[in-house]
Scaffold this motif. Structure first.
Motif, PDB file in Angstrom:
ATOM      1  N   ARG A   1       0.849  -1.200   0.000  1.00 47.77           N
ATOM      2  CA  ARG A   1       0.000   0.000   0.000  1.00 47.77           C
ATOM      3  C   ARG A   1       0.877   1.240   0.000  1.00 47.77           C
ATOM      4  NH1 ARG A   1      -5.630  -0.947  -0.649  1.00 47.77           N
ATOM      5  NH2 ARG A   1      -5.564  -3.189  -0.722  1.00 47.77           N
ATOM      6  N   PRO A   2       0.393   2.408  -0.434  1.00 50.12           N
ATOM      7  CA  PRO A   2      -0.902   2.635  -1.060  1.00 50.12           C
ATOM      8  C   PRO A   2      -0.912   2.188  -2.522  1.00 50.12           C
ATOM      9  CG  PRO A   2       0.351   4.674  -1.024  1.00 50.12           C
ATOM     10  CD  PRO A   2       1.183   3.650  -0.312  1.00 50.12           C
ATOM     11  N   HIS A   3      -2.106   2.179  -3.090  1.00 51.16           N
ATOM     12  CA  HIS A   3      -2.262   1.917  -4.517  1.00 51.16           C
ATOM     13  C   HIS A   3      -2.531   3.250  -5.228  1.00 51.16           C
ATOM     14  CE1 HIS A   3      -3.862  -2.408  -3.532  1.00 51.16           C
ATOM     15  NE2 HIS A   3      -2.609  -2.225  -3.190  1.00 51.16           N
ATOM     16  N   TYR A   4      -2.186   3.277  -6.509  1.00 48.80           N
ATOM     17  CA  TYR A   4      -2.476   4.478  -7.308  1.00 48.80           C
ATOM     18  C   TYR A   4      -3.168   4.099  -8.606  1.00 48.80           C
ATOM     19  CZ  TYR A   4       0.785   7.027  -4.308  1.00 48.80           C
ATOM     20  OH  TYR A   4       1.398   7.607  -3.229  1.00 48.80           O
ATOM     21  N   VAL A   5      -3.935   5.060  -9.136  1.00 46.76           N
ATOM     22  CA  VAL A   5      -4.437   4.894 -10.508  1.00 46.76           C
ATOM     23  C   VAL A   5      -3.972   6.105 -11.322  1.00 46.76           C
ATOM     24  CG1 VAL A   5      -6.432   3.457  -9.961  1.00 46.76           C
ATOM     25  CG2 VAL A   5      -6.691   5.942  -9.969  1.00 46.76           C
ATOM     26  N   ILE A   6      -3.708   5.848 -12.583  1.00 52.12           N
ATOM     27  CA  ILE A   6      -3.282   6.929 -13.483  1.00 52.12           C
ATOM     28  C   ILE A   6      -4.098   6.833 -14.757  1.00 52.12           C
ATOM     29  CG2 ILE A   6      -1.389   7.895 -14.848  1.00 52.12           C
ATOM     30  CD1 ILE A   6       0.592   6.700 -12.899  1.00 52.12           C
TER      31      ILE A   6
ATOM     32  N   ALA B   1     -14.944   8.096 -14.246  1.00 53.23           N
ATOM     33  CA  ALA B   1     -14.305   6.810 -14.560  1.00 53.23           C
ATOM     34  C   ALA B   1     -13.026   6.609 -13.739  1.00 53.23           C
ATOM     35  CB  ALA B   1     -13.997   6.739 -16.055  1.00 53.23           C
ATOM     36  N   VAL B   2     -12.248   7.691 -13.561  1.00 50.93           N
ATOM     37  CA  VAL B   2     -11.016   7.562 -12.765  1.00 50.93           C
ATOM     38  C   VAL B   2     -11.390   7.279 -11.302  1.00 50.93           C
ATOM     39  CG1 VAL B   2      -8.916   8.751 -11.983  1.00 50.93           C
ATOM     40  CG2 VAL B   2      -9.666   9.014 -14.343  1.00 50.93           C
ATOM     41  N   THR B   3     -12.483   7.870 -10.844  1.00 50.38           N
ATOM     42  CA  THR B   3     -12.938   7.624  -9.468  1.00 50.38           C
ATOM     43  C   THR B   3     -13.326   6.150  -9.302  1.00 50.38           C
ATOM     44  OG1 THR B   3     -13.779   9.889  -9.450  1.00 50.38           O
ATOM     45  CG2 THR B   3     -14.510   8.461  -7.659  1.00 50.38           C
TER      46      THR B   3
ATOM     47  N   ALA C   1     -12.269   0.693  -7.319  1.00 44.87           N
ATOM     48  CA  ALA C   1     -12.126  -0.735  -7.635  1.00 44.87           C
ATOM     49  C   ALA C   1     -10.756  -1.278  -7.251  1.00 44.87           C
ATOM     50  CB  ALA C   1     -12.360  -0.946  -9.138  1.00 44.87           C
ATOM     51  N   THR C   2      -9.729  -0.433  -7.292  1.00 44.27           N
ATOM     52  CA  THR C   2      -8.370  -0.931  -7.035  1.00 44.27           C
ATOM     53  C   THR C   2      -7.874  -0.592  -5.634  1.00 44.27           C
ATOM     54  OG1 THR C   2      -7.430   1.098  -7.953  1.00 44.27           O
ATOM     55  CG2 THR C   2      -7.680  -0.752  -9.478  1.00 44.27           C
ATOM     56  N   GLY C   3      -8.702   0.094  -4.863  1.00 48.30           N
ATOM     57  CA  GLY C   3      -8.305   0.445  -3.496  1.00 48.30           C
ATOM     58  C   GLY C   3      -7.308   1.600  -3.455  1.00 48.30           C
ATOM     59  N   ALA C   4      -7.350   2.473  -4.463  1.00 49.66           N
ATOM     60  CA  ALA C   4      -6.451   3.637  -4.478  1.00 49.66           C
ATOM     61  C   ALA C   4      -7.189   4.848  -3.934  1.00 49.66           C
ATOM     62  CB  ALA C   4      -5.987   3.920  -5.901  1.00 49.66           C
ATOM     63  N   GLU C   5      -6.473   5.676  -3.182  1.00 50.92           N
ATOM     64  CA  GLU C   5      -7.098   6.898  -2.676  1.00 50.92           C
ATOM     65  C   GLU C   5      -6.676   8.113  -3.484  1.00 50.92           C
ATOM     66  OE1 GLU C   5      -6.528   7.269   1.531  1.00 50.92           O
ATOM     67  OE2 GLU C   5      -7.880   5.588   1.944  1.00 50.92           O
ATOM     68  N   ARG C   6      -5.750   7.889  -4.412  1.00 56.42           N
ATOM     69  CA  ARG C   6      -5.268   9.021  -5.203  1.00 56.42           C
ATOM     70  C   ARG C   6      -5.106   8.601  -6.657  1.00 56.42           C
ATOM     71  NH1 ARG C   6      -4.281  13.512  -3.460  1.00 56.42           N
ATOM     72  NH2 ARG C   6      -3.233  15.055  -4.722  1.00 56.42           N
ATOM     73  N   GLY C   7      -5.570   9.469  -7.529  1.00 57.33           N
ATOM     74  CA  GLY C   7      -5.417   9.211  -8.956  1.00 57.33           C
ATOM     75  C   GLY C   7      -4.756  10.395  -9.629  1.00 57.33           C
TER      76      GLY C   7
ATOM     77  N   GLU D   1     -20.439   8.140   0.252  1.00 56.95           N
ATOM     78  CA  GLU D   1     -20.103   6.732   0.504  1.00 56.95           C
ATOM     79  C   GLU D   1     -18.825   6.662   1.339  1.00 56.95           C
ATOM     80  OE1 GLU D   1     -21.931   4.254  -0.428  1.00 56.95           O
ATOM     81  OE2 GLU D   1     -23.329   5.237  -1.818  1.00 56.95           O
ATOM     82  N   ASP D   2     -18.539   5.457   1.787  1.00 57.60           N
ATOM     83  CA  ASP D   2     -17.428   5.290   2.710  1.00 57.60           C
ATOM     84  C   ASP D   2     -16.102   5.074   1.968  1.00 57.60           C
ATOM     85  OD1 ASP D   2     -16.049   4.969   5.024  1.00 57.60           O
ATOM     86  OD2 ASP D   2     -16.527   2.819   5.210  1.00 57.60           O
ATOM     87  N   PHE D   3     -15.760   5.958   1.063  1.00 55.91           N
ATOM     88  CA  PHE D   3     -14.414   5.870   0.491  1.00 55.91           C
ATOM     89  C   PHE D   3     -13.867   7.243   0.135  1.00 55.91           C
ATOM     90  CE2 PHE D   3     -16.725   5.775  -3.496  1.00 55.91           C
ATOM     91  CZ  PHE D   3     -15.839   6.255  -4.458  1.00 55.91           C
ATOM     92  N   VAL D   4     -12.527   7.279   0.101  1.00 55.15           N
ATOM     93  CA  VAL D   4     -11.799   8.535  -0.075  1.00 55.15           C
ATOM     94  C   VAL D   4     -11.086   8.456  -1.420  1.00 55.15           C
ATOM     95  CG1 VAL D   4      -9.824   9.853   0.827  1.00 55.15           C
ATOM     96  CG2 VAL D   4     -11.396   8.686   2.402  1.00 55.15           C
TER      97      VAL D   4
END
Ligand SMILES: Cc1cc2nc3c(=O)[nH]c(=O)nc-3n(C[C@H](O)[C@H](O)[C@H](O)COP(=O)(O)O)c2cc1C
Ligand code: SF4
Ligand code: FES
Length: 612
Positions: A270-275, A302-304, A309-315, A350-353
């Motif tokens: 952790r953490p995970h990221y999306v790009i 879509a990025v959200t 889906a991937t458990g990332a808090e930052r994209g 919802e319960d996610f950041v």
């Protein structure tokens, strides 16, 4: 460590620009290099290097030694390193530059649409290319991603927003230089769509209808229902839908998105990221630009979903530096989404950041390669990394990262709206869904078209009103500068990953460039070879040297000159293509000679002028 370039001090304006940028990025005076010159500080702020350089280029118009030195000092980056980064990117100037710079596209589409006339006008009014004197200058540029309305320019303006200008003309450029009138808001281009609109449109469904500046309007057009469904399904449910959909990446490599997201979601580190890869720099390509300019909230949604889906808090969205309108609209969309609770803590209640940062490239095609892009965000030169490890294992800041193309992410919204199995029913067994095509050249209505996978090239051309009146097709370049030539015998080729692969071609980024009898294919190949030579990051020998040798051999063939060593240049080109594709680190080297090879195989390479 001495963080100063010899004898260089920033001007007060440069210092203020850097200070203001760092303040807005949350870097305090205490936390910078002057206070704490530690390795930790350097690592903590290194990723701000590219945005800091952008702030100087944007505000001052160039990056002086003193300014670079001050950035190094504030971010604790060694000067040699920072110089290596600043000099890597074409939009940064390390020499004094007039405040107004016209970047004129002379690439594969614009070259036939009057680019040289515009260049002649600029030369006449402003003198030679890249002059350091006067109020304005001009530079030749590779494709600016405005090909459907070629010829194109980008006006880079110190102290003001950059502006795309397309279609441009010598007269309009002359008028702009005389009057400096940039007041009208920049407009996007809705793609060619039929009226009434084709109900089969999916990715382009909202484009031209939705207000790209208004979150409420996006919601009124069904926006954010996919995220709502995603949250109901949960990460495992999303993974199931994506696997069922058989959605493949649209960034060129056709990798299944389900497998990619699953690998990141399950990674223990952790953490995970999306790009989101919005670097779109393949000559002839403009699809992602139109999606971002006209439907920016869809990309944010879509990025959200990718983050959830991937458990990332930052994209991160990494957008090419030559897209000012798309950048502006995404910045605005992110700000609205944040203000309305669609980004940040407890997204949509919802319960996610999750939050998104927009990063601008600075003129480097290679930064579209996923690991080069990651290096660029981290504040390094955009040089690809060896794979494995893949970004899903060791990605941004060394953490598991899912990186996807803009069009791929738009498809995720469709998968969630229709359900994976229904999505898999569109297109063919191995190419599911719809595909965007960037149609240019000798065609009645150049533009962006969406078709179900499996439609033929003939159907695509018919949709665009057919070939320009009176023209005959000489060849079709499929897939861009890294693509292949086909001809009229291929008009019934189904546009799918599998059928193009079987025909030794590739859909690549969706470029379909029609060349009629008046097109100078030799000149186009020379432009492609120059592009590959220029954009090679130089990290590995086969590509660094191979792209230079390829261009030289092509120049000799086209000019009808013999190779001084007595070697057959056609055989030399074939050898170079093989070595580059076998021994390079990344896809640029693998594909740098593909268009040339394909032109040779089809007998399209002729001495200059003989086919014009
Ligand atoms: C030289 C080079 C340039 C590339 N440029 C882009 C680009 O501009 N946009 C993009 O999405 N992918 C580009 N790619 C592909 C990316 O490396 C990566 O495969 C892609 O972003 C993955 O997204 P997808 O799975 O959604 O296709 C490029 C690859 C290479 C080798
Ligand atoms: S193949 Fe070319 S672009 Fe890719 S890493 Fe090697 S030199 Fe750089
Ligand atoms: S904008 Fe000129 S070729 Fe794309």
């Amino acid at each position: 460590m001495d963080l100063r370039l010899r004898g260089s001090d920033p001007t007060p304006a440069e210092r203020a620009t850097v200070d203001l940028f760092l303040l807005s990025s949350g870097v305090s005076e205490q936390a910078n290099g002057r206070a704490a010159n530690t390795g930790h500080e350097a690592r903590a702020h290194r990723h701000l290097l590219l945005p800091a350089l952008h702030s100087l280029q944007d505000e001052i118009g160039w990056i002086s030694e003193g300014a670079l030195s001050y950035v190094c000092e504030r971010l604790t980056v060694p000067p040699a390193d920072a110089y290596g980064v600043a000099s890597f990117y074409a939009l940064f100037s390390l020499r004094p530059r007039p405040p107004l710079v016209a970047h004129v596209c002379d690439d594969i589409v614009c070259m036939k649409k009057g680019a040289e006339d515009i260049i002649a006008t600029l030369q006449d009014k402003l003198g030679p290319e890249s002059s350091e004197e006067g109020a304005a200058t001009w530079l030749r540029s590779p494709c600016l991603g405005q090909c459907e309305r070629a010829p194109a320019l980008l006006w880079q303006r110190a102290g003001s927003d950059d502006r795309s200008h397309a279609p441009a003309s010598s007269e309009a450029v002359g008028r702009l230089l005389a009057d400096g009138l940039f007041d009208a808001p920049e407009r996007g281009t809705a793609p060619q769509t039929e009226t009434p609109r084709d109900p089969r449109l999916r990715l382009l469904r909202r484009i031209g209808l939705v207000d790209p500046t208004d979150l409420d309007d996006y919601r009124g057009h069904g926006g954010y229902s996919a995220l709502r469904r995603a949250v109901r399904l949960g990460p495992e449910g999303i993974a199931r839908e994506l696997a069922d959909s058989k959605l493949m990446g649209r960034g060129g490599a056709a990798f299944p998105i389900g497998a990619k997201w699953d690998a990141v979601a399950k990674a223990p580190v952790r953490p995970h990221y999306v790009i989101c890869n919005a670097d779109e720099s393949e000559p002839g390509t403009f699809k992602d630009r139109i999606l971002m300019e006209e439907d920016p909230f869809a990309l944010i949604e879509a990025v959200t979903i990718a983050g959830y889906a991937t458990g990332a808090e930052r994209g991160y969205i990494y957008i090419r530096g030559e897209y000012p309108l798309a950048t502006h609209r995404l910045e605005d969309a992110i700000a609205q989404a944040r203000a309305r609770g669609m980004l940040g803590g407890n997204v949509m209640g919802e319960d996610f950041v999750f939050d998104i940062e927009l990063r601008r490239g600075a003129g480097a095609y290679i930064c579209g390669e996923e690991t080069a892009l990651i290096n660029s965000i981290e504040g390094f030169r955009g040089e690809p990394r060896n794979k494995p490890p893949f970004p899903t294992q060791v990605g941004l800041f060394g953490k598991p990262t899912a990186i996807n193309n803009v069009e791929t992410l738009f498809n995720v919204l469709e998968v969630l709206a229709e359900g994976g199995p229904a999505f898999a029913g569109i297109g063919t067994k191995d190419s599911t869904g719809t595909k965007l095509f960037c149609l240019t050249g000798a065609i009645a209505k150049p533009g962006l078209y969406e078709l179900e996978f499996g439609a033929t090239l003939r159907e695509l051309l018919d949709l665009a009103g057919g070939v320009t009146e009176g023209a005959t097709i000489q060849a079709i370049l499929l897939g861009g500068a890294a693509g292949t030539f086909i001809d009229t015998s291929d008009l019934d080729l189904p546009l799918t990953f599998e059928a193009t692969r079987a025909a030794s071609a590739s859909l690549g980024s969706g470029v379909v460039h029609i060349l009629d009898e008046s097109s100078d294919i030799s000149a186009m190949l020379l432009r492609i070879a120059a592009f590959m030579r220029d954009e090679s990051c130089g990290q590995c020998v086969p590509c660094r040297v191979g792209t230079v040798r390829q261009e030289e051999a092509l120049q000799r063939i086209v000019a009808g000159r013999k190779n001084a060593s007595g070697q057959d240049d056609v055989a030399l080109l074939a050898d170079l293509v093989r070595v580059m594709s076998d021994a390079s680190i990344c896809g640029l080297g693998f594909t740098a000679g593909v268009a040339v090879k394909s032109a040779l195989e089809r007998g399209l390479l002729t001495p200059q002028g003989s086919n014009s």
